[in-house]
Design an enzyme around this catalytic site. Sequence first.
Site, PDB file in Angstrom:
ATOM      1  N   TYR A 144      -2.448  83.183  -5.475  1.00 50.40           N
ATOM      2  CA  TYR A 144      -3.018  82.132  -4.637  1.00 50.40           C
ATOM      3  C   TYR A 144      -3.976  81.191  -5.355  1.00 50.40           C
ATOM      4  CZ  TYR A 144      -1.068  85.020  -0.894  1.00 50.40           C
ATOM      5  OH  TYR A 144      -0.232  85.746  -0.083  1.00 50.40           O
ATOM      6  N   ASP A 207      -3.643  86.405   8.252  1.00 50.33           N
ATOM      7  CA  ASP A 207      -3.451  86.428   6.794  1.00 50.33           C
ATOM      8  C   ASP A 207      -4.612  85.689   6.139  1.00 50.33           C
ATOM      9  OD1 ASP A 207      -2.190  86.362   4.072  1.00 50.33           O
ATOM     10  OD2 ASP A 207      -0.359  86.875   5.161  1.00 50.33           O
ATOM     11  N   GLY A 232      -8.175  85.333   7.774  1.00 51.67           N
ATOM     12  CA  GLY A 232      -9.194  86.338   7.496  1.00 51.67           C
ATOM     13  C   GLY A 232      -8.717  87.340   6.464  1.00 51.67           C
ATOM     14  N   ASP A 233      -9.636  88.249   6.120  1.00 47.78           N
ATOM     15  CA  ASP A 233      -9.345  89.285   5.137  1.00 47.78           C
ATOM     16  C   ASP A 233      -9.288  90.611   5.896  1.00 47.78           C
ATOM     17  OD1 ASP A 233      -9.659  91.364   3.294  1.00 47.78           O
ATOM     18  OD2 ASP A 233     -10.773  90.091   1.900  1.00 47.78           O
ATOM     19  N   PHE A 234      -8.125  91.265   5.863  1.00 45.31           N
ATOM     20  CA  PHE A 234      -7.995  92.467   6.706  1.00 45.31           C
ATOM     21  C   PHE A 234      -8.803  93.662   6.213  1.00 45.31           C
ATOM     22  CE2 PHE A 234      -3.322  92.555   4.993  1.00 45.31           C
ATOM     23  CZ  PHE A 234      -3.663  93.242   3.835  1.00 45.31           C
ATOM     24  N   ARG A 249       5.631  95.335   4.934  1.00 45.47           N
ATOM     25  CA  ARG A 249       5.483  95.210   3.477  1.00 45.47           C
ATOM     26  C   ARG A 249       4.018  94.992   3.084  1.00 45.47           C
ATOM     27  NH1 ARG A 249       9.462  90.990   1.099  1.00 45.47           N
ATOM     28  NH2 ARG A 249       8.973  89.776   2.943  1.00 45.47           N
ATOM     29  N   HIS A 252       2.569  99.210   0.952  1.00 45.71           N
ATOM     30  CA  HIS A 252       3.044  99.552  -0.402  1.00 45.71           C
ATOM     31  C   HIS A 252       2.258  98.813  -1.495  1.00 45.71           C
ATOM     32  CE1 HIS A 252       5.546  95.825  -0.096  1.00 45.71           C
ATOM     33  NE2 HIS A 252       5.235  95.765  -1.360  1.00 45.71           N
ATOM     34  N   ASP A 253       1.560  97.751  -1.114  1.00 40.83           N
ATOM     35  CA  ASP A 253       0.782  97.001  -2.113  1.00 40.83           C
ATOM     36  C   ASP A 253      -0.529  97.685  -2.492  1.00 40.83           C
ATOM     37  OD1 ASP A 253       2.361  94.757  -2.689  1.00 40.83           O
ATOM     38  OD2 ASP A 253       1.701  93.724  -0.866  1.00 40.83           O
TER      39      ASP A 253
HETATM   40  N1  SAM Z   1       4.303  90.757   6.100  1.00 38.69           N
HETATM   41  C1  SAM Z   1       5.015  89.729   5.343  1.00 38.69           C
HETATM   42  C2  SAM Z   1       6.447  90.113   5.199  1.00 38.69           C
HETATM   43  O1  SAM Z   1       6.823  91.276   5.390  1.00 38.69           O
HETATM   44  O2  SAM Z   1       7.239  89.225   4.864  1.00 38.69           O
HETATM   45  C3  SAM Z   1       4.379  89.441   3.975  1.00 38.69           C
HETATM   46  C4  SAM Z   1       4.290  90.611   3.038  1.00 38.69           C
HETATM   47  S1  SAM Z   1       3.469  90.222   1.512  1.00 38.69           S
HETATM   48  C5  SAM Z   1       4.101  91.487   0.450  1.00 38.69           C
HETATM   49  C6  SAM Z   1       1.784  90.723   1.758  1.00 38.69           C
HETATM   50  C7  SAM Z   1       0.971  89.790   2.626  1.00 38.69           C
HETATM   51  O3  SAM Z   1      -0.354  90.333   2.801  1.00 38.69           O
HETATM   52  C8  SAM Z   1       0.791  88.410   2.025  1.00 38.69           C
HETATM   53  O4  SAM Z   1       1.139  87.441   2.974  1.00 38.69           O
HETATM   54  C9  SAM Z   1      -0.694  88.366   1.678  1.00 38.69           C
HETATM   55  O5  SAM Z   1      -1.242  87.071   1.755  1.00 38.69           O
HETATM   56  C10 SAM Z   1      -1.287  89.281   2.720  1.00 38.69           C
HETATM   57  N2  SAM Z   1      -2.590  89.821   2.306  1.00 38.69           N
HETATM   58  C11 SAM Z   1      -2.913  90.357   1.117  1.00 38.69           C
HETATM   59  N3  SAM Z   1      -4.200  90.730   1.104  1.00 38.69           N
HETATM   60  C12 SAM Z   1      -4.709  90.414   2.319  1.00 38.69           C
HETATM   61  C13 SAM Z   1      -6.001  90.558   2.919  1.00 38.69           C
HETATM   62  N4  SAM Z   1      -6.996  91.114   2.239  1.00 38.69           N
HETATM   63  N5  SAM Z   1      -6.165  90.133   4.187  1.00 38.69           N
HETATM   64  C14 SAM Z   1      -5.132  89.566   4.884  1.00 38.69           C
HETATM   65  N6  SAM Z   1      -3.888  89.417   4.372  1.00 38.69           N
HETATM   66  C15 SAM Z   1      -3.681  89.830   3.099  1.00 38.69           C
END
Ligand code: SAM
Length: 340
Positions: A144, A207, A232-234, A249, A252-253
Amino acid sequence: DSEPKKEDLQQIIQLMDGFKASKALFTASKMGVFDLLQRKPGLDAAQVAQEIKAAVKGTEGLLGACVSLGLLQTSQRPVYKNTDLATRYLWSDSPFSLHGYIQHCNETLWPLFSHLESAVREGTNQHERAFGKKANDLFQDTYYNNQSVKLRFMNAMHSIAKVTGKAVATAFDLSSYKTACDLGGCTGAIAYELTKAHPEMSVTVFDLPEVVEMSEHFHPSHTDNRVSFVAGDFFKDELPKADLYILARILHDWPDEKVHILLKKIGDACTPGCGVLLSEILLNEDRSGPSRGLLQALSMSDGKQRSAAEYSTLLKSHGFITAEIRHTDNLLDAMLCVKE
Ligand code: SAM
């Protein structure tokens, strides 16, 4: 018995040649071959070469490879056109286009995989080697902080979400949930599938601000006022209230410590009966597959792929009982967990 077996050789050759096939697909996609032949079917190699600004010899080779892979059709003359497969999945504006994800494979995953040996030796992600900068938070540090990389990532997520969205949205009976929040819902692709499948449901996409500010580029032509976006930040901010939280998704991150932080917040926001809909590649419990999930794990940063039992255990410690597991025939599986 001492002679090489045909099937064995085929299996090995497929693995040895797999990277060549991948790169041929990525290159044809990047150079716009499928888009061109969708607009103008029946061009010969010289005409394609001229349009994509490439050498005739090189273009002939690429087109021939694509024919052999079932992506293009040719005829006696020879002229070229997209196969049904390419028409459905490869040109940019098809409803199920994987073009965005293919670009992500080519520009991000390919460089990471070219450092796989270092990744294995060091047990670390190879962002620094591949892109010259360290990534602490994959999203904020890598995807980003550059507008075009961000858009490419969002396109990649959007393309997979459009292909899988309906399967995820319809995997379970969700009729008891009226409000959903798609955490990390990115472009809103899954949110729109949910509202299409569930006429009573409204969905908040949550997001990071960098993503929400670009989301309107991805809205479908028929928008739906039951879909809204909150930035926001989750891990830090208050989560929007909802009866159902979607995690597609997302888990898994992240390593278990981070997953616990997020699941605790969701658990605290939920009353009994509220749900979590998880959408991931679910590994076999003996970790024998699917190879898609295990291969993806090779380029991941801090995250990991998990089995349904592993996700259930994580959710259980925050008061969620796994109600149903669905192995879809699509790219992602799904689990529905309900707060006790
Ligand atoms: N859920 C969507 C999908 O299945 O197509 C997107 C999956 S993508 C792998 C991970 C998403 O988590 C991204 O859109 C990213 O911007 C969001 N993300 C990552 N860290 C985040 C945070 N701290 N707060 C909110 N969203 C976050």
